[in-house]
Design a protein around this motif. Structure first.
Motif, PDB file in Angstrom:
ATOM      1  N   UNK A  37      32.247  42.918  30.314  1.00  0.00           N
ATOM      2  CA  UNK A  37      31.143  43.760  29.839  1.00  0.00           C
ATOM      3  C   UNK A  37      31.663  45.091  29.314  1.00  0.00           C
ATOM      4  N   UNK A  38      32.590  45.719  30.056  1.00  0.00           N
ATOM      5  CA  UNK A  38      33.155  46.991  29.606  1.00  0.00           C
ATOM      6  C   UNK A  38      33.933  46.796  28.309  1.00  0.00           C
ATOM      7  N   UNK A  39      34.691  45.709  28.241  1.00  0.00           N
ATOM      8  CA  UNK A  39      35.523  45.443  27.070  1.00  0.00           C
ATOM      9  C   UNK A  39      34.664  45.264  25.824  1.00  0.00           C
ATOM     10  N   UNK A  40      33.568  44.534  25.952  1.00  0.00           N
ATOM     11  CA  UNK A  40      32.684  44.333  24.806  1.00  0.00           C
ATOM     12  C   UNK A  40      32.032  45.648  24.374  1.00  0.00           C
ATOM     13  N   UNK A  41      31.675  46.480  25.328  1.00  0.00           N
ATOM     14  CA  UNK A  41      31.104  47.791  24.986  1.00  0.00           C
ATOM     15  C   UNK A  41      32.124  48.641  24.237  1.00  0.00           C
ATOM     16  N   UNK A  42      33.373  48.611  24.665  1.00  0.00           N
ATOM     17  CA  UNK A  42      34.424  49.348  23.953  1.00  0.00           C
ATOM     18  C   UNK A  42      34.589  48.798  22.541  1.00  0.00           C
ATOM     19  N   UNK A  43      34.625  47.481  22.412  1.00  0.00           N
ATOM     20  CA  UNK A  43      34.811  46.855  21.095  1.00  0.00           C
ATOM     21  C   UNK A  43      33.676  47.224  20.152  1.00  0.00           C
ATOM     22  N   UNK A  44      32.470  47.304  20.670  1.00  0.00           N
ATOM     23  CA  UNK A  44      31.311  47.610  19.822  1.00  0.00           C
ATOM     24  C   UNK A  44      31.431  48.972  19.158  1.00  0.00           C
ATOM     25  N   UNK A  45      32.023  49.944  19.860  1.00  0.00           N
ATOM     26  CA  UNK A  45      32.103  51.304  19.315  1.00  0.00           C
ATOM     27  C   UNK A  45      33.499  51.667  18.816  1.00  0.00           C
ATOM     28  N   UNK A  46      34.423  50.693  18.799  1.00  0.00           N
ATOM     29  CA  UNK A  46      35.754  50.940  18.264  1.00  0.00           C
ATOM     30  C   UNK A  46      36.680  51.717  19.172  1.00  0.00           C
ATOM     31  N   UNK A  47      36.490  51.593  20.477  1.00  0.00           N
ATOM     32  CA  UNK A  47      37.394  52.208  21.445  1.00  0.00           C
ATOM     33  C   UNK A  47      38.339  51.115  21.944  1.00  0.00           C
ATOM     34  N   UNK A  48      39.630  51.427  21.996  1.00  0.00           N
ATOM     35  CA  UNK A  48      40.617  50.455  22.430  1.00  0.00           C
ATOM     36  C   UNK A  48      40.653  50.326  23.945  1.00  0.00           C
ATOM     37  N   UNK A  49      40.977  49.129  24.397  1.00  0.00           N
ATOM     38  CA  UNK A  49      41.125  48.924  25.835  1.00  0.00           C
ATOM     39  C   UNK A  49      42.027  47.726  26.094  1.00  0.00           C
ATOM     40  N   UNK A  50      42.494  47.645  27.324  1.00  0.00           N
ATOM     41  CA  UNK A  50      43.467  46.628  27.700  1.00  0.00           C
ATOM     42  C   UNK A  50      43.456  46.485  29.214  1.00  0.00           C
ATOM     43  N   UNK A  51      43.412  45.245  29.704  1.00  0.00           N
ATOM     44  CA  UNK A  51      43.490  44.970  31.140  1.00  0.00           C
ATOM     45  C   UNK A  51      44.937  44.636  31.461  1.00  0.00           C
ATOM     46  N   UNK A  52      45.560  45.467  32.260  1.00  0.00           N
ATOM     47  CA  UNK A  52      46.935  45.257  32.707  1.00  0.00           C
ATOM     48  C   UNK A  52      46.906  44.901  34.185  1.00  0.00           C
ATOM     49  N   UNK A  53      47.648  43.875  34.551  1.00  0.00           N
ATOM     50  CA  UNK A  53      47.719  43.527  35.981  1.00  0.00           C
ATOM     51  C   UNK A  53      49.175  43.311  36.393  1.00  0.00           C
ATOM     52  N   UNK A  54      49.923  44.408  36.500  1.00  0.00           N
ATOM     53  CA  UNK A  54      51.329  44.290  36.883  1.00  0.00           C
ATOM     54  C   UNK A  54      51.462  43.844  38.340  1.00  0.00           C
ATOM     55  N   UNK A  55      52.591  43.250  38.653  1.00  0.00           N
ATOM     56  CA  UNK A  55      52.845  42.829  40.038  1.00  0.00           C
ATOM     57  C   UNK A  55      52.760  43.978  41.028  1.00  0.00           C
ATOM     58  N   UNK A  56      52.922  45.191  40.546  1.00  0.00           N
ATOM     59  CA  UNK A  56      52.892  46.368  41.416  1.00  0.00           C
ATOM     60  C   UNK A  56      51.514  46.674  41.983  1.00  0.00           C
ATOM     61  N   UNK A  57      50.469  45.981  41.496  1.00  0.00           N
ATOM     62  CA  UNK A  57      49.125  46.260  42.022  1.00  0.00           C
ATOM     63  C   UNK A  57      49.034  45.954  43.512  1.00  0.00           C
ATOM     64  N   UNK A  58      49.930  45.117  44.023  1.00  0.00           N
ATOM     65  CA  UNK A  58      49.899  44.814  45.464  1.00  0.00           C
ATOM     66  C   UNK A  58      50.256  46.030  46.311  1.00  0.00           C
ATOM     67  N   UNK A  59      50.762  47.090  45.685  1.00  0.00           N
ATOM     68  CA  UNK A  59      51.116  48.322  46.414  1.00  0.00           C
ATOM     69  C   UNK A  59      50.088  49.437  46.225  1.00  0.00           C
ATOM     70  N   UNK A  60      48.991  49.154  45.558  1.00  0.00           N
ATOM     71  CA  UNK A  60      48.062  50.230  45.219  1.00  0.00           C
ATOM     72  C   UNK A  60      47.424  50.888  46.433  1.00  0.00           C
ATOM     73  N   UNK A  61      47.407  50.208  47.559  1.00  0.00           N
ATOM     74  CA  UNK A  61      46.877  50.835  48.778  1.00  0.00           C
ATOM     75  C   UNK A  61      47.713  52.062  49.178  1.00  0.00           C
ATOM     76  N   UNK A  62      48.928  52.159  48.627  1.00  0.00           N
ATOM     77  CA  UNK A  62      49.765  53.332  48.892  1.00  0.00           C
ATOM     78  C   UNK A  62      49.410  54.496  47.963  1.00  0.00           C
ATOM     79  N   UNK A  63      48.706  54.210  46.867  1.00  0.00           N
ATOM     80  CA  UNK A  63      48.370  55.250  45.903  1.00  0.00           C
ATOM     81  C   UNK A  63      46.961  55.795  46.106  1.00  0.00           C
ATOM     82  N   UNK A  64      46.010  54.890  46.338  1.00  0.00           N
ATOM     83  CA  UNK A  64      44.651  55.331  46.645  1.00  0.00           C
ATOM     84  C   UNK A  64      44.088  54.462  47.758  1.00  0.00           C
TER      85      UNK A  64
END
Length: 185
Positions: A121-148
């Motif tokens: 839904x967010x991606x389509x909203x961005x596309x509609x108004x010409x805002x770029x976006x990208x979903x990145x899912x690096x292996x490092x996401x398993x450590x995100x509990x250390x960041x937030x």
């Protein structure tokens, strides 16, 4: 543009393509509201978001770059630099998280799928108004509990990078749907 055209024209626009034009907080709030209307089985509404702006984007890059160097036996300089720079290039980053139903009243994959629909839904909203976006899912996401902080049962599924861009995004092709469909009557 019809919804069918919007779906066909949606593209990943990567942080290296973003310019310095800021992303407005109000626009992000609209994206999050669109995400909130994704389908959800048993109304678990599992999507959770953490919006990173300003200096927090740089802190994310520092964290990812450092964590990569700590966990990789042979870290590559190009990846270290990419992990450090991409968050800074983005106008904003939305951490995509999924809150597991504590009663586990439905399979986890359904909650992941619902979260992915919220991101679409967010991606389509961005596309509609010409805002770029990208979903990145690096292996490092398993450590995100250390960041937030993550709540019990919550996990990070990736990052939704958002940014304005100037360059032309190339057309893409897909294999015909007929090659992926079997009709049963």
């Amino acid at each position: 543009m019809s919804i069918f055209e919007l779906v066909r024209n949606r593209r990943a626009v990567f942080p290296v393509q973003y310019n310095d034009q800021p992303i407005e907080r109000e626009f992000i709030a609209e994206l999050l509201e669109a995400a909130n209307w994704a389908p959800t089985h048993r109304k678990t509404e599992p999507w959770r978001f953490k919006v990173l702006m300003g200096k927090k984007k740089g802190e994310l890059g520092e964290f990812l770059s450092t964590k990569y160097q700590e966990t990789e036996t042979r870290p590559k300089q190009v990846k270290i630099r990419k992990l450090l720079e991409n968050p800074r290039r983005a106008g904003a980053i939305i951490a995509i998280c999924m809150q597991r139903d504590m009663n586990e009243s439905l399979p986890e994959w359904e909650e992941i799928a619902a979260t992915a629909m919220a991101v679409q839904n967010m991606w389509l909203c961005c596309a509609e108004v010409g805002v770029g976006c990208y979903w990145s899912s690096p292996g490092l996401i398993k450590y995100m509990h250390e960041f937030f902080e993550l709540a019990e049962g919550e996990r990070c599924l990736g990052f939704f990078y958002i940014g304005h861009y100037h360059e032309e995004i190339p057309d893409q092709t897909r294999m015909p749907i007929e090659e992926k469909t079997i009709w049963l009557e």
